[in-house]
Design a protein around this motif. Structure first.
Motif: not given
Length: 543
Positions: A263-269
């Motif tokens: 899985m990934c962490f993304n930070f757009h939100h």
């Protein structure tokens, strides 16, 4: 179907979790002491931020030795005991691997500074710098006079970027994984891992700060596949922190067919309150953007069965209840609403220490109360830009990483029960109201609500594995979505602010309330009344 979507991960920042020695610093034995608390909460994995040997310029993310424990946290025997004791409780330990860079105190870099060509090739030395900017402010390059060369540091000047193009570097890092895997570690989180592959040509960026040249670089997928395959961690829980990435890239990183990451962490939100996408420029939360980002990422990732980590809090983010909720009059209600939003999304929920009791931002008043290198750097940058000190302190109060790093609030005793000494970072003054002791046995507490959310994820396949289905609404602060699995359906209704909302829905008779954060519900034939920060989850009952 991703098996880790049934799991819940709890992140611990050891320095601020629990101190067993009285020196004001949390330690590994402190984590062991609180394992029964985490078992009670119901989590499956504990992710620990780095406790390796480090000069602590960036609180351990400047690693000087990947296979030795910094004495401030304890010993290798303590870590062995932690792994064993956690395993006895059915909890796996995840370690944080900072593989984009090392501390400049690492022996590899020290040999590079001594002019050893083998070790200079472990890093990125150039005859001339580019105009790239460090993510902590200032130039991303530092001049070494006696070498007449510049080295790259995308973060602090003491964090030198590794040269992943060098196969010897990749092998060294594989050996680190092998070492910890042999110790019984059950998973790994990889820090800013999408930055590891730098371009062949280093050139000035006349459009931005340089990140477009090194983000999701030319060989990043190749290197990740090699790392995972050669260390045999394909079936372990792995998560990559993705800096300024794209949804298309994450669809590859976490695609099971690619065999890169679970899985990934993304930070757009977590940039929806950044004005012009600038962290240190404040604006109110853009609710429409928040909802559209969740809708897009959830639906696109599930197209290729890619998974994601779902979260609002971590050691680099302000406290979500202060940021997106209301940490005053609607404190507990808004904390439960935000928890509901995250825990019913598709993916693996991550809980950051203190989130489960609704810990808030620190609201420090003086600059000397801060410890974070990024915050201190930007304090001077913002002052030099001409901003009044009062405004700068307000910005830090909203954005500083220290907001998430204040000591864990265990009870009402001195220093919130974190330490018998002087804490390394000041305890939040609201600890006498917000603490574990006050909530542990209260069925209406935030802690009890989190326990219920975790239990529901393990009980209902629709929560862990259901498809995410957006639900259109024209009201910006109203977020509604569905989860669908075979003949089960969840409808999640969230009021994101303090204004009352009325929702008209069809076929409400087919649903029953699964969880909600007010004591009662206001539901008529086709209408639901949502009060400030109200969260309601309705579950379909199969015929």
């Amino acid at each position: 179907m991703n098996k880790f979507e049934e799991a819940v991960v709890y992140q611990i920042y050891p320095k601020s979790f629990f101190d067993t020695t009285g020196n004001g610093l949390g330690d590994i034995k402190g984590v062991i002491t609180k394992l029964d608390y985490l078992k009670n909460l119901g989590v499956d994995y504990i992710w620990l931020t780095p406790f390796f040997v480090s000069p602590q310029r960036d609180n351990g993310y400047d690693v000087a030795n990947y296979v030795e424990i910094d004495k401030m946290y304890g010993t290798m025997s303590d870590v062995d005991a932690l792994i064993h004791e956690a395993d006895q409780r059915g909890i796996g330990i995840m370690l944080d691997m900072v593989f984009n860079h090392t501390s400049t105190e690492h022996v590899w870099f020290q040999k590079a500074l001594a002019g050893d060509p083998e070790y200079m090739d472990y890093y990125i030395f150039k005859d001339e710098p580019t105009n790239w900017q460090s993510k902590f402010g200032g130039s991303a390059w530092e001049y070494v006079e006696h070498l007449n060369k510049w080295y790259l540091h995308l973060f602090d000047v003491t964090q030198a970027d590794l040269n992943w193009n060098n196969p010897n570097v990749r092998e060294e890092l594989k050996n680190v994984i092998r070492f910890w895997k042999a110790k019984g570690i059950k998973g790994f989180r990889f820090d800013v891992v999408n930055l590891i592959s730098k371009p062949e040509l280093f050139e000035d960026d006349h459009e931005g700060d340089g990140r477009r040249f090194y983000t999701d670089g030319p060989h990043v997928h190749e290197y990740l596949k090699e790392l995972v395959q050669d260390t045999g961690i394909e079936d372990m829980i792995t998560v990559g922190e993705m800096s300024s990435t794209s949804i298309e890239q994450c669809m590859r990183y976490a695609n099971p067919q690619e065999k890169e990451l679970a899985m990934c962490f993304n930070f757009h939100h977590l940039k929806v309150d950044y004005k012009n996408n600038q962290k240190w420029v404040l604006q109110d939360c853009d609710y429409d953007l928040l909802k559209s980002l969740f809708d897009e990422w959830q639906t696109r990732l599930q197209e290729v069965d890619s998974s994601c980590a779902v979260f609002l809090n971590n050691h680099d983010q302000p406290r979500s209840v202060s940021r997106f909720g209301d940490d005053t009059c609607n404190w507990d209600i808004s904390a439960k609403m935000l928890a509901t939003m995250i825990h019913f999304l598709k993916g693996t929920p991550y809980i950051y220490q203190g989130e489960e009791i609704g810990m808030t931002n620190a609201h420090y008043k003086e600059i000397d109360q801060y410890r974070d290198v990024e915050s201190l750097n930007y304090y001077h940058i913002l002052i030099d830009e001409g901003k009044p000190q009062e405004e700068v302190m307000h910005i830090l109060g909203e954005r500083s990483r220290d907001n998430s790093r204040t000591p864990m609030q265990w009870d009402t005793s001195l220093n919130a029960g974190f330490t018998s000494g002087t804490p390394w970072l000041g305890v939040n003054t609201n600890y006498t109201q917000i603490n574990v002791e006050n909530q542990l046995d209260d069925p209406n507490s935030i802690f009890s609500y989190y326990k219920q959310l975790i239990k529901l994820r393990k009980q209902y396949k629709v929560i862990a594995h259901g498809h995410y289905v957006p639900y259109e609404t024209s009201t910006p602060s109203l977020y509604i979505y569905q989860r669908v699995y075979q003949n089960e359906k969840c409808l999640v209704l969230l009021n994101l602010n303090k204004e009352n909302k009325t929702v008209s829905l069809d076929n409400l008779g087919d649903f029953k309330a699964l969880i909600h954060n007010y004591e009662d519900l206001i539901i008529t034939d086709q209408t639901v009344e949502l009060r400030p920060f109200e969260a309601i989850v309705l579950l379909s009952t199969p015929a």
